[in-house]
Design an enzyme around this catalytic site. Structure first.
Site, PDB file in Angstrom:
ATOM      1  N   MET A  21       0.847  -1.200   0.000  1.00 49.34           N
ATOM      2  CA  MET A  21       0.000   0.000   0.000  1.00 49.34           C
ATOM      3  C   MET A  21       0.885   1.254   0.000  1.00 49.34           C
ATOM      4  SD  MET A  21      -3.446  -0.905   2.077  1.00 49.34           S
ATOM      5  CE  MET A  21      -2.840  -0.603   3.706  1.00 49.34           C
ATOM      6  N   GLY A  22       2.152   1.095  -0.382  1.00 49.87           N
ATOM      7  CA  GLY A  22       3.044   2.245  -0.472  1.00 49.87           C
ATOM      8  C   GLY A  22       3.603   2.652   0.882  1.00 49.87           C
ATOM      9  N   GLY A  53      11.409  -3.110   5.149  1.00 48.30           N
ATOM     10  CA  GLY A  53      10.716  -4.404   5.076  1.00 48.30           C
ATOM     11  C   GLY A  53      10.268  -4.682   3.645  1.00 48.30           C
ATOM     12  N   HIS A  54       9.684  -3.636   2.998  1.00 47.54           N
ATOM     13  CA  HIS A  54       9.263  -3.797   1.598  1.00 47.54           C
ATOM     14  C   HIS A  54      10.481  -4.004   0.693  1.00 47.54           C
ATOM     15  CE1 HIS A  54       5.812  -1.244   3.178  1.00 47.54           C
ATOM     16  NE2 HIS A  54       5.187  -2.312   2.699  1.00 47.54           N
ATOM     17  N   GLY A  96       5.076  -9.955   3.811  1.00 46.59           N
ATOM     18  CA  GLY A  96       5.773 -10.019   5.094  1.00 46.59           C
ATOM     19  C   GLY A  96       4.974 -10.838   6.097  1.00 46.59           C
ATOM     20  N   GLN A 150      -3.032 -12.125   7.865  1.00 46.12           N
ATOM     21  CA  GLN A 150      -3.209 -11.841   6.431  1.00 46.12           C
ATOM     22  C   GLN A 150      -2.476 -12.872   5.579  1.00 46.12           C
ATOM     23  OE1 GLN A 150      -2.844  -7.804   4.526  1.00 46.12           O
ATOM     24  NE2 GLN A 150      -0.812  -8.510   3.968  1.00 46.12           N
ATOM     25  N   SER A 206       4.389   0.906   7.896  1.00 45.68           N
ATOM     26  CA  SER A 206       4.151   2.257   7.369  1.00 45.68           C
ATOM     27  C   SER A 206       3.415   3.097   8.408  1.00 45.68           C
ATOM     28  CB  SER A 206       3.321   2.180   6.084  1.00 45.68           C
ATOM     29  OG  SER A 206       3.946   1.309   5.172  1.00 45.68           O
ATOM     30  N   ARG A 207       2.686   2.432   9.299  1.00 46.56           N
ATOM     31  CA  ARG A 207       1.904   3.183  10.308  1.00 46.56           C
ATOM     32  C   ARG A 207       2.767   3.677  11.474  1.00 46.56           C
ATOM     33  NH1 ARG A 207      -2.452  -0.675   8.657  1.00 46.56           N
ATOM     34  NH2 ARG A 207      -4.208   0.597   7.987  1.00 46.56           N
TER      35      ARG A 207
HETATM   36  O1  PAF Z   1      -0.234  -5.768   3.504  1.00 45.76           O
HETATM   37  C1  PAF Z   1      -0.634  -4.851   2.757  1.00 45.76           C
HETATM   38  O2  PAF Z   1       0.040  -3.852   2.511  1.00 45.76           O
HETATM   39  C2  PAF Z   1      -2.019  -4.961   2.140  1.00 45.76           C
HETATM   40  O3  PAF Z   1      -2.916  -5.551   3.020  1.00 45.76           O
HETATM   41  C3  PAF Z   1      -2.019  -5.675   0.780  1.00 45.76           C
HETATM   42  C4  PAF Z   1      -1.584  -7.122   0.906  1.00 45.76           C
HETATM   43  C5  PAF Z   1      -1.093  -4.949  -0.185  1.00 45.76           C
HETATM   44  C6  PAF Z   1      -3.428  -5.665   0.174  1.00 45.76           C
HETATM   45  O4  PAF Z   1      -3.903  -4.382  -0.008  1.00 45.76           O
END
Ligand code: PAF
Length: 280
Positions: A37-38, A43-44, A154, A160, A193-194
């Protein structure tokens, strides 16, 4: 391979990306997808680097997905900074950024959802009842648009990741899901990100989450004792617990013993909701 920001192609249209991915597939090129989600962080970057090592093409999707936010959640204020994200993607070696507008992903309100009624209401789902239907549905869309053979997520979002793996298994998506270890700041705080919503003081106090879980893992004997240790540590640091649960790693159902289980928790520091986990 490290690139310049100018070498990265930004695609905004789902149809254009699907056309590109079909072309790559026809040429026998493998595609790795890193859904995000940018507001990208280290981590990304580690997910992107991992994808570039084993795929010909790495696509990073950057989409703040309205379908996974509840009415009173942080959709409007979620950090959006495409320019900095493009730079990070380039440095990490990505080839394509898919950055659609909500209107392009949802030209009409979504009527078809992917759901997992066995797990979506547990843990985070208890407090975010529509969240996981929003996540699974957008991930299914991203898979159909990007046509990856591998997708990288991650472990930080443990529930998730479990739900995505189950969706891929149950619905026969031809995608290998790769989960990667949570990247933490020096203090132990899981990168997210939060985190930037927090003040410096809150950020320091939030290191009690990981510290509490580590102490619990070392010294806690029963499930109840483990939870109490973590709860005390977070509360002493000024945090507010939303939930602390222990689940089986295999099926994510509530655990009866600590064997092969995982601590899952959500808590608040100030107004910021944080989640974390630790395998036992
Ligand atoms: O983990 C995230 O950033 C979001 O939940 C994802 C997997 C990109 C779906 O919008």
């Amino acid at each position: 391979m490290r690139k310049n920001a100018a070498e990265i192609k930004i695609i905004k249209s789902p149809a254009a990306l699907q056309k590109f991915s079909k072309k790559m597939q026809a040429q026998g090129k493998s595609i790795g997808l890193v859904p995000t989600m940018g507001a990208l962080h280290k981590g990304h970057a580690s997910l992107i680097e991992m994808s570039t090592k084993s795929n010909d093409i790495t696509i990073v999707s950057i989409f703040v997905n309205p379908a996974q936010f509840g009415a009173n959640e942080d959709f409007a204020i979620y950090p959006r900074r495409l320019k900095a994200d493009v730079k990070l993607c380039a440095t990490a070696g990505a080839n394509i950024i898919f950055a659609p507008e909500p209107q392009a992903m949802y030209p009409l309100p979504l009527q078809t959802f992917v759901r997992n009624p066995s797990i979506e209401h547990l843990y985070c789902g208890k407090y975010r009842p529509t969240h996981f239907a929003g996540v699974l549905s957008v991930v299914a869309k991203l898979f159909n648009i990007s046509l990856p053979s591998k997708a990288y997520f991650g472990e930080k979002d443990f529930q998730q990741l479990h739900l995505i793996k189950k969706m891929v298994h149950d619905l026969n998506f031809p995608v290998k899901i790769i989960g990667t270890k949570t990247i933490r700041e020096k203090s132990g705080l899981a990168m997210s990100s939060r985190n930037e919503y927090m003040t410096q003081k809150e950020r320091e106090a939030a290191s009690s989450i990981y510290a509490g879980m580590i102490t619990a893992k070392k010294t806690g004997k029963s499930l109840a004792e483990l939870k109490t240790i973590i709860q005390k540590k977070i509360q002493q640091a000024g945090g507010k617990i939303q939930y602390i649960e222990i689940a089986n790693k295999s099926d994510l159902m509530p655990a009866k013993t600590t064997k092969n289980s995982v601590i899952l928790l959500a808590c608040y520091f100030g107004k910021t909701r944080l989640i974390d986990h630790l395998e036992l």
